[in-house]
Motif scaffolding. Structure first.
Motif, PDB file in Angstrom:
ATOM      1  N   GLU A 137      33.348  97.575  28.996  1.00 22.13           N
ATOM      2  CA  GLU A 137      32.232  98.450  28.611  1.00 22.13           C
ATOM      3  C   GLU A 137      31.820  98.209  27.156  1.00 22.13           C
ATOM      4  O   GLU A 137      31.586  99.143  26.385  1.00 22.13           O
ATOM      5  CB  GLU A 137      32.602  99.923  28.803  1.00 22.13           C
ATOM      6  CG  GLU A 137      32.894 100.328  30.230  1.00 22.13           C
ATOM      7  CD  GLU A 137      31.638 100.393  31.106  1.00 22.13           C
ATOM      8  OE1 GLU A 137      30.528 100.277  30.539  1.00 22.13           O
ATOM      9  OE2 GLU A 137      31.773 100.559  32.328  1.00 22.13           O
ATOM     10  N   LEU A 138      31.714  96.940  26.790  1.00 22.70           N
ATOM     11  CA  LEU A 138      31.290  96.607  25.431  1.00 22.70           C
ATOM     12  C   LEU A 138      29.814  96.937  25.243  1.00 22.70           C
ATOM     13  O   LEU A 138      28.989  96.674  26.122  1.00 22.70           O
ATOM     14  CB  LEU A 138      31.525  95.126  25.141  1.00 22.70           C
ATOM     15  CG  LEU A 138      32.980  94.650  25.096  1.00 22.70           C
ATOM     16  CD1 LEU A 138      33.024  93.139  24.904  1.00 22.70           C
ATOM     17  CD2 LEU A 138      33.746  95.348  23.979  1.00 22.70           C
ATOM     18  N   THR A 139      29.485  97.488  24.099  1.00 22.31           N
ATOM     19  CA  THR A 139      28.084  97.756  23.792  1.00 22.31           C
ATOM     20  C   THR A 139      27.375  96.433  23.479  1.00 22.31           C
ATOM     21  O   THR A 139      28.029  95.405  23.235  1.00 22.31           O
ATOM     22  CB  THR A 139      27.969  98.681  22.576  1.00 22.31           C
ATOM     23  OG1 THR A 139      28.532  98.014  21.434  1.00 22.31           O
ATOM     24  CG2 THR A 139      28.721  99.988  22.814  1.00 22.31           C
ATOM     25  N   LYS A 140      26.055  96.461  23.458  1.00 22.69           N
ATOM     26  CA  LYS A 140      25.298  95.246  23.108  1.00 22.69           C
ATOM     27  C   LYS A 140      25.649  94.782  21.701  1.00 22.69           C
ATOM     28  O   LYS A 140      25.780  93.576  21.439  1.00 22.69           O
ATOM     29  CB  LYS A 140      23.803  95.512  23.214  1.00 22.69           C
ATOM     30  CG  LYS A 140      22.944  94.269  22.944  1.00 22.69           C
ATOM     31  CD  LYS A 140      21.479  94.593  23.069  1.00 22.69           C
ATOM     32  CE  LYS A 140      20.642  93.325  22.869  1.00 22.69           C
ATOM     33  NZ  LYS A 140      20.889  92.669  21.578  1.00 22.69           N
ATOM     34  N   LYS A 141      25.829  95.742  20.815  1.00 18.18           N
ATOM     35  CA  LYS A 141      26.174  95.392  19.438  1.00 18.18           C
ATOM     36  C   LYS A 141      27.518  94.681  19.383  1.00 18.18           C
ATOM     37  O   LYS A 141      27.689  93.697  18.655  1.00 18.18           O
ATOM     38  CB  LYS A 141      26.209  96.661  18.581  1.00 18.18           C
ATOM     39  CG  LYS A 141      26.445  96.405  17.108  1.00 18.18           C
ATOM     40  CD  LYS A 141      26.371  97.701  16.321  1.00 18.18           C
ATOM     41  CE  LYS A 141      26.581  97.448  14.839  1.00 18.18           C
ATOM     42  NZ  LYS A 141      26.515  98.709  14.044  1.00 18.18           N
ATOM     43  N   ALA A 142      28.484  95.176  20.167  1.00 15.90           N
ATOM     44  CA  ALA A 142      29.812  94.549  20.195  1.00 15.90           C
ATOM     45  C   ALA A 142      29.737  93.153  20.790  1.00 15.90           C
ATOM     46  O   ALA A 142      30.408  92.223  20.322  1.00 15.90           O
ATOM     47  CB  ALA A 142      30.778  95.413  20.988  1.00 15.90           C
ATOM     48  N   LYS A 143      28.911  92.972  21.809  1.00 13.23           N
ATOM     49  CA  LYS A 143      28.756  91.644  22.419  1.00 13.23           C
ATOM     50  C   LYS A 143      28.092  90.683  21.446  1.00 13.23           C
ATOM     51  O   LYS A 143      28.452  89.506  21.379  1.00 13.23           O
ATOM     52  CB  LYS A 143      27.948  91.744  23.708  1.00 13.23           C
ATOM     53  CG  LYS A 143      28.693  92.430  24.848  1.00 13.23           C
ATOM     54  CD  LYS A 143      27.828  92.528  26.095  1.00 13.23           C
ATOM     55  CE  LYS A 143      28.581  93.207  27.235  1.00 13.23           C
ATOM     56  NZ  LYS A 143      27.743  93.347  28.443  1.00 13.23           N
ATOM     57  N   ASP A 144      27.096  91.186  20.714  1.00  9.10           N
ATOM     58  CA  ASP A 144      26.427  90.336  19.733  1.00  9.10           C
ATOM     59  C   ASP A 144      27.385  89.903  18.627  1.00  9.10           C
ATOM     60  O   ASP A 144      27.191  88.846  18.004  1.00  9.10           O
ATOM     61  CB  ASP A 144      25.236  91.065  19.112  1.00  9.10           C
ATOM     62  CG  ASP A 144      24.076  91.209  20.091  1.00  9.10           C
ATOM     63  OD1 ASP A 144      24.063  90.465  21.091  1.00  9.10           O
ATOM     64  OD2 ASP A 144      23.197  92.059  19.858  1.00  9.10           O
ATOM     65  N   LYS A 196      40.690  99.966  23.979  1.00  9.91           N
ATOM     66  CA  LYS A 196      40.246  99.695  22.616  1.00  9.91           C
ATOM     67  C   LYS A 196      40.663  98.276  22.231  1.00  9.91           C
ATOM     68  O   LYS A 196      41.610  97.712  22.782  1.00  9.91           O
ATOM     69  CB  LYS A 196      40.871 100.698  21.649  1.00  9.91           C
ATOM     70  CG  LYS A 196      40.294 102.100  21.766  1.00  9.91           C
ATOM     71  CD  LYS A 196      40.920 103.008  20.729  1.00  9.91           C
ATOM     72  CE  LYS A 196      40.289 104.389  20.775  1.00  9.91           C
ATOM     73  NZ  LYS A 196      40.860 105.307  19.760  1.00  9.91           N
ATOM     74  N   GLU A 245      32.199  93.396  32.122  1.00 10.75           N
ATOM     75  CA  GLU A 245      31.844  94.742  32.587  1.00 10.75           C
ATOM     76  C   GLU A 245      32.926  95.775  32.300  1.00 10.75           C
ATOM     77  O   GLU A 245      32.623  96.861  31.790  1.00 10.75           O
ATOM     78  CB  GLU A 245      31.550  94.707  34.086  1.00 10.75           C
ATOM     79  CG  GLU A 245      30.391  93.792  34.474  1.00 10.75           C
ATOM     80  CD  GLU A 245      30.184  93.745  35.977  1.00 10.75           C
ATOM     81  OE1 GLU A 245      30.708  94.642  36.686  1.00 10.75           O
ATOM     82  OE2 GLU A 245      29.509  92.812  36.463  1.00 10.75           O
ATOM     83  N   ASP A 298      35.308 107.670  29.779  1.00  6.72           N
ATOM     84  CA  ASP A 298      36.043 108.084  28.591  1.00  6.72           C
ATOM     85  C   ASP A 298      37.460 107.521  28.580  1.00  6.72           C
ATOM     86  O   ASP A 298      38.026 107.250  27.529  1.00  6.72           O
ATOM     87  CB  ASP A 298      36.074 109.615  28.469  1.00  6.72           C
ATOM     88  CG  ASP A 298      36.791 110.274  29.637  1.00  6.72           C
ATOM     89  OD1 ASP A 298      36.745 109.705  30.746  1.00  6.72           O
ATOM     90  OD2 ASP A 298      37.394 111.339  29.440  1.00  6.72           O
ATOM     91  N   LYS A 318      37.240 103.907  27.329  1.00  5.14           N
ATOM     92  CA  LYS A 318      37.041 103.850  25.879  1.00  5.14           C
ATOM     93  C   LYS A 318      38.335 104.118  25.112  1.00  5.14           C
ATOM     94  O   LYS A 318      38.557 103.538  24.044  1.00  5.14           O
ATOM     95  CB  LYS A 318      35.969 104.852  25.458  1.00  5.14           C
ATOM     96  CG  LYS A 318      34.567 104.455  25.901  1.00  5.14           C
ATOM     97  CD  LYS A 318      33.534 105.463  25.427  1.00  5.14           C
ATOM     98  CE  LYS A 318      32.125 105.028  25.822  1.00  5.14           C
ATOM     99  NZ  LYS A 318      31.100 106.006  25.370  1.00  5.14           N
TER     100      LYS A 318
END
Length: 568
Positions: free
Chosen positions: A375-382, A458, A372, A451, A454
């Motif tokens: 704040e990884l995006t779904k694409k980053a998790k995939d 990184k 959590e 923000d 993010k």
């Protein structure tokens, strides 16, 4: 009269005329002919012409057997002793026509021995006799042995090449299964998961711990080596178009573990695409081509004509069941099956050591910080960014500044292979250490805005933050103060022109740049702790550090208060 130009020599058939096959002679006949030939040669030669004058004349020109034997023996003795002098023509003829065999001549050989080739000096009863190159030995079973070439003796001592034997116990069977039957199993699995979620929610509302989920689902796509969902909308839509058009579907591989479940090694993307489309979870891409003139772009499964729905449900897929595989064989098979569509580096590394991957998924990726707080995006998790970060952190903790070679994919690939070769996964101490740091950081970033997360968290910063947090925890720095330090160092007082900023750009995973970031953040933390301890209040110490950092990095604080990183 025409002249006959056909050449015909004695004993030779004219051209175009087949010579009749010779009658095979018996051993006795061969022996008799040899003896007759020898006598004839002796008579024709005229033994007395070549003998000395003082030698008494023999009663007739035919020497006795004893005399011939003596002459042959004498000739052989003269030759072997190297004596000078000319051997008589008779001696030569006798020696050639009646060669000695051991201590015998042709006359002493039986018919069988004669026929076996002893007349040529071949032996079949002297076991230890060496054969010359090309010389034959007749074995009792009728086979022949030919002498070796002495020039090739170096090949005699070579090891015998063992025949190839496949040692794996892997077994493969295949069967065709309709998409309709697979979808029925899919629906049952979905119902089981929905039931568990409902029970867990009810338990939590009642203040009870959530019950453990015993996964009894049949279609299992959760092997650690499996990739997450990676197909684009167009790729998924193209699979549906393939089925409707009637093109061939490749088989899928299933590990047969005798538990009634289908553990998919290969084919996850295809099957989940089909199941979720039938379930109505997504619509076909607007770029999907028509099928035999029927437009299907933008359609969901229920929007298709019933005939098309039936075509999809009745389509069959070949399941190849594989059993008796070791974990290593299963992992290697997965890599081989996906060599056509190259795996990403992290996907390949996960497949190399599935036990480690499973440990990371269960014990570390599920931590709140990775699940959590990042704040990884779904694409980053995939793309398994969380797994990549965990490997970098573990490698940095284990090897330290002195031994770390870098944080690139090749570095943590080498690290994973080393664990694999020694049959190791993360130790309990490593799991505990990463978990404790993660929990500490969860508290440190609890008040961060989106923000700020993010900017600070990184990918290039996270392993360095973990390393520096170890020092903060050892110095008993409160988590929220560590969060204030990171906010100052990576947000309000940050500059891309600073030593840390420059080492965070291209080539950031190289050893030299990793060491620069470690040193810069560690040195700044020491200054932060000193200022906090020497200030009259925590707030004053934080403010002093912010001003100091801005001055060092040339940051205009008034323009940078909104969090933008600017250089003077």
């Amino acid at each position: 009269m025409a002249k006959n130009t056909t050449k015909n020599t004695e004993g030779q058939a004219p051209k175009g005329v087949r010579k009749p096959p010779a009658t095979r002679k018996t051993a006795a006949q061969k022996k008799a002919e040899a003896e007759a030939k020898l006598k004839q040669q002796q008579l024709e030669t005229g033994e007395g012409d070549n003998t000395p004058t003082d030698t008494p004349e023999q009663p007739n020109n035919e020497p006795t057997g004893e005399t011939a034997e003596k002459e042959v023996t004498a000739g052989a003795s003269e030759s072997s002793a190297g004596q000078e002098g000319k051997t008589t023509e008779t001696d030569k003829i006798k020696s050639d026509a009646n060669p000695p065999v051991g201590n015998s001549t042709i006359e002493d050989l039986s018919d069988d021995e004669f026929d076996k080739g002893k007349r040529d000096g071949v032996s079949d009863d002297v076991e230890d006799q060496e054969l010359m190159e090309g010389q034959m030995k007749l074995e009792d079973d009728g086979s022949t042995k030919i002498g070796d070439n002495p020039m090739l003796t170096d090949t005699k001592d070579k090891e015998e090449v063992q025949p190839f034997v496949r040692k794996t116990k892997i077994e493969k069977t295949s069967s065709n299964v309709s998409i309709k039957s697979l979808f029925k199993e899919w629906k049952k699995d979905q119902a089981l998961r929905a039931k568990y979620r409902q029970e867990a929610e009810e338990a939590i509302k009642s203040g009870l711990p959530a019950p453990e989920f015993e996964d009894e689902t049949t279609l299992r796509f959760d092997l650690a080596i499996q990739r997450n969902e990676t197909w684009t909308d167009y790729q998924k839509s193209d699979l549906i178009h393939t089925v409707l058009y009637g093109y061939y579907l490749q088989p899928v591989l299933v590990e047969d573990s005798n538990d009634g479940k289908k553990w998919f090694i290969d084919g996850k993307q295809r099957l989940t695409t089909l199941m979720t489309f039938i379930e109505g979870q997504w619509a076909l891409s607007k770029k999907t081509k028509p099928v035999y003139g029927y437009k299907i772009a933008g359609f969901k499964f229920n929007d298709l004509p019933s005939e098309m729905q039936d075509e999809i449900m009745d389509e069959t897929i070949t399941l190849v069941r594989i059993k008796n595989m070791t974990v290593a064989e299963r992992d290697e098979m997965f890599v081989k099956q996906n060599s056509g569509t190259p795996l990403s580096k992290i996907e390949l590394i996960r497949a190399m050591h599935s036990e480690l991957s499973e440990q990371i998924d269960i014990e570390l990726s599920s931590l709140k910080f990775f699940k959590e707080d990042l704040e990884l995006t779904k694409k980053a998790k995939d793309k398994f960014i969380d797994v990549e970060l965990i490997l970098q952190i573990a490698m940095l903790i284990e090897e330290g500044k002195d031994r770390i070679k870098g944080l690139g994919a090749d570095n943590y690939k080498e690290y994973v292979l080393r664990l694999k070769e020694t049959e190791q996964i993360f130790s309990d101490e490593m799991i505990e250490k990463i978990s404790n740091i993660s929990n500490y950081l969860t508290l440190a970033f609890e008040d961060y805005e989106m923000d700020e997360v993010k900017k600070a968290l990184k990918k290039v910063n996270v392993p360095i933050i973990f390393w520096t947090a170890i020092t903060a925890m050892d110095d008993n720095l409160q988590p929220k103060l560590f969060g204030d330090f990171i906010r100052s160092f990576l947000i309000s007082g940050y500059s891309v022109e600073s030593a840390y900023g420059k080492s965070s750009q291209a080539g950031s995973s190289k050893k030299e740049n990793v060491l620069i970031r470690l040193d810069e953040m560690s040195a700044a933390l020491s200054q932060f702790i000193d200022m906090i301890r020497n200030a009259s209040s925590i707030e004053e110490g934080v403010e002093q550090f912010n001003k100091h950092l801005a001055d060092v990095n040339g940051v205009d604080r008034e323009e940078g208060e909104d969090g933008e990183r600017e250089s003077a």
